[in-house]
Design a protein around this motif. Structure first.
Motif, PDB file in Angstrom:
ATOM      1  N   ILE A   1     -12.514   7.795 -15.907  1.00 30.59           N
ATOM      2  CA  ILE A   1     -12.135   6.655 -15.368  1.00 30.59           C
ATOM      3  C   ILE A   1     -12.581   5.551 -14.602  1.00 30.59           C
ATOM      4  N   LEU A   2     -12.415   5.073 -13.980  1.00 31.27           N
ATOM      5  CA  LEU A   2     -13.706   3.682 -13.842  1.00 31.27           C
ATOM      6  C   LEU A   2     -13.592   3.073 -12.468  1.00 31.27           C
ATOM      7  N   ARG A   3     -14.635   3.113 -11.787  1.00 33.05           N
ATOM      8  CA  ARG A   3     -14.588   3.581 -10.788  1.00 33.05           C
ATOM      9  C   ARG A   3     -14.211   2.124  -9.853  1.00 33.05           C
ATOM     10  N   GLY A   4     -14.601   1.156 -10.773  1.00 31.88           N
ATOM     11  CA  GLY A   4     -13.375  -0.309 -10.544  1.00 31.88           C
ATOM     12  C   GLY A   4     -12.235  -0.246 -10.486  1.00 31.88           C
ATOM     13  N   GLU A   5     -11.565   0.398 -11.366  1.00 37.90           N
ATOM     14  CA  GLU A   5     -10.028   0.407 -11.073  1.00 37.90           C
ATOM     15  C   GLU A   5      -9.654   1.367  -9.730  1.00 37.90           C
ATOM     16  N   LEU A   6     -10.567   2.319  -8.888  1.00 36.86           N
ATOM     17  CA  LEU A   6     -10.349   3.040  -8.594  1.00 36.86           C
ATOM     18  C   LEU A   6     -10.544   2.078  -6.564  1.00 36.86           C
ATOM     19  N   TRP A   7     -11.454   0.895  -7.098  1.00 38.38           N
ATOM     20  CA  TRP A   7     -11.132   0.779  -5.971  1.00 38.38           C
ATOM     21  C   TRP A   7     -10.036  -0.645  -6.102  1.00 38.38           C
ATOM     22  N   ALA A   8      -9.601  -1.034  -7.350  1.00 42.86           N
ATOM     23  CA  ALA A   8      -8.184  -2.309  -6.990  1.00 42.86           C
ATOM     24  C   ALA A   8      -7.626  -1.102  -6.687  1.00 42.86           C
ATOM     25  N   ASP A   9      -7.404  -0.267  -6.902  1.00 44.45           N
ATOM     26  CA  ASP A   9      -5.906   0.969  -6.504  1.00 44.45           C
ATOM     27  C   ASP A   9      -6.265   0.879  -4.667  1.00 44.45           C
ATOM     28  N   ARG A  10      -7.277   0.359  -4.518  1.00 44.63           N
ATOM     29  CA  ARG A  10      -6.895   0.443  -3.227  1.00 44.63           C
ATOM     30  C   ARG A  10      -6.725  -0.812  -2.557  1.00 44.63           C
ATOM     31  N   TRP A  11      -7.504  -1.801  -3.216  1.00 42.06           N
ATOM     32  CA  TRP A  11      -7.475  -3.209  -2.643  1.00 42.06           C
ATOM     33  C   TRP A  11      -5.577  -3.198  -2.701  1.00 42.06           C
ATOM     34  N   ASN A  12      -4.660  -2.891  -3.662  1.00 40.87           N
ATOM     35  CA  ASN A  12      -4.645  -3.356  -3.662  1.00 40.87           C
ATOM     36  C   ASN A  12      -2.738  -2.995  -3.204  1.00 40.87           C
ATOM     37  N   LEU A  13      -3.045  -1.229  -2.956  1.00 37.75           N
ATOM     38  CA  LEU A  13      -2.950  -0.568  -2.149  1.00 37.75           C
ATOM     39  C   LEU A  13      -2.836  -1.812  -0.579  1.00 37.75           C
ATOM     40  N   MET A  14      -4.260  -2.149   0.071  1.00 35.04           N
ATOM     41  CA  MET A  14      -3.599  -2.544   1.542  1.00 35.04           C
ATOM     42  C   MET A  14      -3.436  -3.636   1.601  1.00 35.04           C
ATOM     43  N   HIS A  15      -3.636  -4.519  -0.099  1.00 41.60           N
ATOM     44  CA  HIS A  15      -2.568  -5.697   0.004  1.00 41.60           C
ATOM     45  C   HIS A  15      -1.325  -5.299   0.863  1.00 41.60           C
ATOM     46  N   LYS A  16      -0.487  -4.283  -0.225  1.00 39.01           N
ATOM     47  CA  LYS A  16       0.865  -4.658   0.225  1.00 39.01           C
ATOM     48  C   LYS A  16       1.019  -3.489   1.695  1.00 39.01           C
ATOM     49  N   MET A  17       0.122  -3.149   2.585  1.00 39.02           N
ATOM     50  CA  MET A  17      -0.111  -2.711   4.153  1.00 39.02           C
ATOM     51  C   MET A  17      -0.302  -3.131   4.258  1.00 39.02           C
ATOM     52  N   GLY A  18       0.131  -4.735   4.010  1.00 36.27           N
ATOM     53  CA  GLY A  18      -0.739  -6.287   5.387  1.00 36.27           C
ATOM     54  C   GLY A  18      -1.910  -6.177   5.561  1.00 36.27           C
ATOM     55  N   MET A  19      -3.000  -5.805   4.466  1.00 37.09           N
ATOM     56  CA  MET A  19      -4.148  -5.955   4.764  1.00 37.09           C
ATOM     57  C   MET A  19      -4.926  -6.536   4.357  1.00 37.09           C
ATOM     58  N   THR A  20      -4.621  -7.519   3.720  1.00 31.87           N
ATOM     59  CA  THR A  20      -5.313  -8.254   2.349  1.00 31.87           C
ATOM     60  C   THR A  20      -6.325  -9.012   3.164  1.00 31.87           C
ATOM     61  N   GLU A  21      -6.537  -9.615   3.698  1.00 30.00           N
ATOM     62  CA  GLU A  21      -8.112 -10.663   4.272  1.00 30.00           C
ATOM     63  C   GLU A  21      -8.822  -9.169   3.740  1.00 30.00           C
ATOM     64  N   GLU A  22      -9.022  -8.126   4.855  1.00 33.89           N
ATOM     65  CA  GLU A  22     -10.016  -7.074   4.264  1.00 33.89           C
ATOM     66  C   GLU A  22     -10.409  -6.128   2.992  1.00 33.89           C
ATOM     67  N   ALA A  23      -9.015  -5.978   2.509  1.00 34.66           N
ATOM     68  CA  ALA A  23      -9.308  -5.765   0.875  1.00 34.66           C
ATOM     69  C   ALA A  23     -10.116  -6.613   0.019  1.00 34.66           C
ATOM     70  N   GLU A  24      -9.899  -8.281   0.245  1.00 33.20           N
ATOM     71  CA  GLU A  24     -10.151  -9.156  -0.395  1.00 33.20           C
ATOM     72  C   GLU A  24     -11.712  -9.485   0.368  1.00 33.20           C
ATOM     73  N   GLN A  25     -11.943  -9.475   1.614  1.00 30.90           N
ATOM     74  CA  GLN A  25     -13.382  -9.136   1.689  1.00 30.90           C
ATOM     75  C   GLN A  25     -14.436  -7.824   0.979  1.00 30.90           C
ATOM     76  N   GLU A  26     -13.450  -6.896   1.205  1.00 23.26           N
ATOM     77  CA  GLU A  26     -13.893  -5.928  -0.381  1.00 23.26           C
ATOM     78  C   GLU A  26     -14.625  -6.294  -1.416  1.00 23.26           C
ATOM     79  N   ALA A  27     -12.993  -6.964  -1.999  1.00 22.98           N
ATOM     80  CA  ALA A  27     -13.630  -7.400  -3.289  1.00 22.98           C
ATOM     81  C   ALA A  27     -14.981  -7.891  -3.593  1.00 22.98           C
ATOM     82  N   ASP A  28     -14.577  -9.352  -2.609  1.00 22.97           N
ATOM     83  CA  ASP A  28     -16.152  -9.762  -2.321  1.00 22.97           C
ATOM     84  C   ASP A  28     -17.764  -9.291  -1.936  1.00 22.97           C
ATOM     85  N   GLU A  29     -17.576  -8.220  -1.270  1.00 20.56           N
ATOM     86  CA  GLU A  29     -18.289  -7.590  -1.388  1.00 20.56           C
ATOM     87  C   GLU A  29     -19.032  -6.518  -2.669  1.00 20.56           C
TER      88      GLU A  29
END
Length: 238
Positions: free
Chosen positions: A119-147
């Motif tokens: 398990i890679l912790r970064g991959e788990l976060w990427a799973d979350r961001w990609n899912l958020m992107h699919k759900m129309g939450m791209t801005e929030e996902a990108e902000q989390e990635a930046d953080e």
């Protein structure tokens, strides 16, 4: 699911996979053991006609307690939650549940300091961001990635192989590709690969992939991925 159905599904897996089937002792805990449920589910998810049973078994395991003193136990629980989220993410009507389960996987993985085997912790976060992107939450996902990037950027000397940076920059690269800016996408992928262990044999094909001069950013990123070593085969510091 009752004991009879569980054991019949074990035989489905054994009969279908033959010599590559899991050892029976891995499943002998039965339907009352979340480990056995999760292990059986991973195999059922590979069979379209039994995906529903696989998802149901993972759902039954989702709320089970985990022994945080054992890295293997934590990792197995995280893997089960990650697989459940991925399966639920395939359908729009279950994506809210998928987001809940990947959040649980992240919380579980980050509750300890173990360096997991798979398990890679970064991959788990990427799973979350990609899912958020699919759900129309791209801005929030990108902000989390930046953080996440900001939190770990500059730690190269201490943590040269950092899954948070690799997957954070990779997510931003794919967003740039979707937005039609290939040069930006390439720049982010360069930064992503800087956080990864790259064996020398991979450097020439990667250079060729980056050298593509056309404007099809998605194609370029696919080529980069194709010649990048699989993250599971590499050493990571975090």
């Amino acid at each position: 699911m009752n004991h009879e159905t569980f054991h019949s599904l074990i035989h489905v897996v054994i009969d279908r996979l033959g010599p590559s089937a899991p050892p029976h002792e891995l499943l002998e805990g039965g339907v009352d053991d979340w480990h056995a449920c999760a292990r059986l589910a991973h195999f059922l998810l590979q069979m379209p006609e039994h995906r529903a049973e696989g998802i149901a078994l993972l759902q039954s395991a989702a709320g089970a307690a985990v022994n945080e003193d054992l890295a293997q136990d934590v990792e197995e629980k995280v893997y089960a939650l990650q697989a459940l989220s991925a399966a639920e993410a395939e359908r729009a009507e279950t994506r809210a549940a998928a987001l809940e389960h990947i959040n649980m996987a992240i919380e579980c993985a980050e509750s300890t300091d173990f360096l997991y085997k798979y398990i890679l912790r970064g991959e788990l976060w990427a799973d979350r961001w990609n899912l958020m992107h699919k759900m129309g939450m791209t801005e929030e996902a990108e902000q989390e990635a930046d953080e996440r990037i900001a939190a770990f950027d500059g730690m190269d000397a201490d943590v040269p192989h950092n899954s948070y940076l690799y997957y954070g920059y990779r997510f931003k690269a794919h967003l740039a590709a979707e937005r039609g800016v290939p040069l930006v996408a390439k720049d982010y992928m360069h930064m992503a690969l800087h956080a990864m262990e790259i064996p020398p044999a991979y450097e020439p094909p990667l250079a060729d992939a980056f050298a593509a001069s056309h404007e099809n950013a998605a194609w370029i990123l696919r080529e980069i991925d194709r010649v990048t070593p699989h993250p599971e085969t590499l050493h990571w510091d975090i």
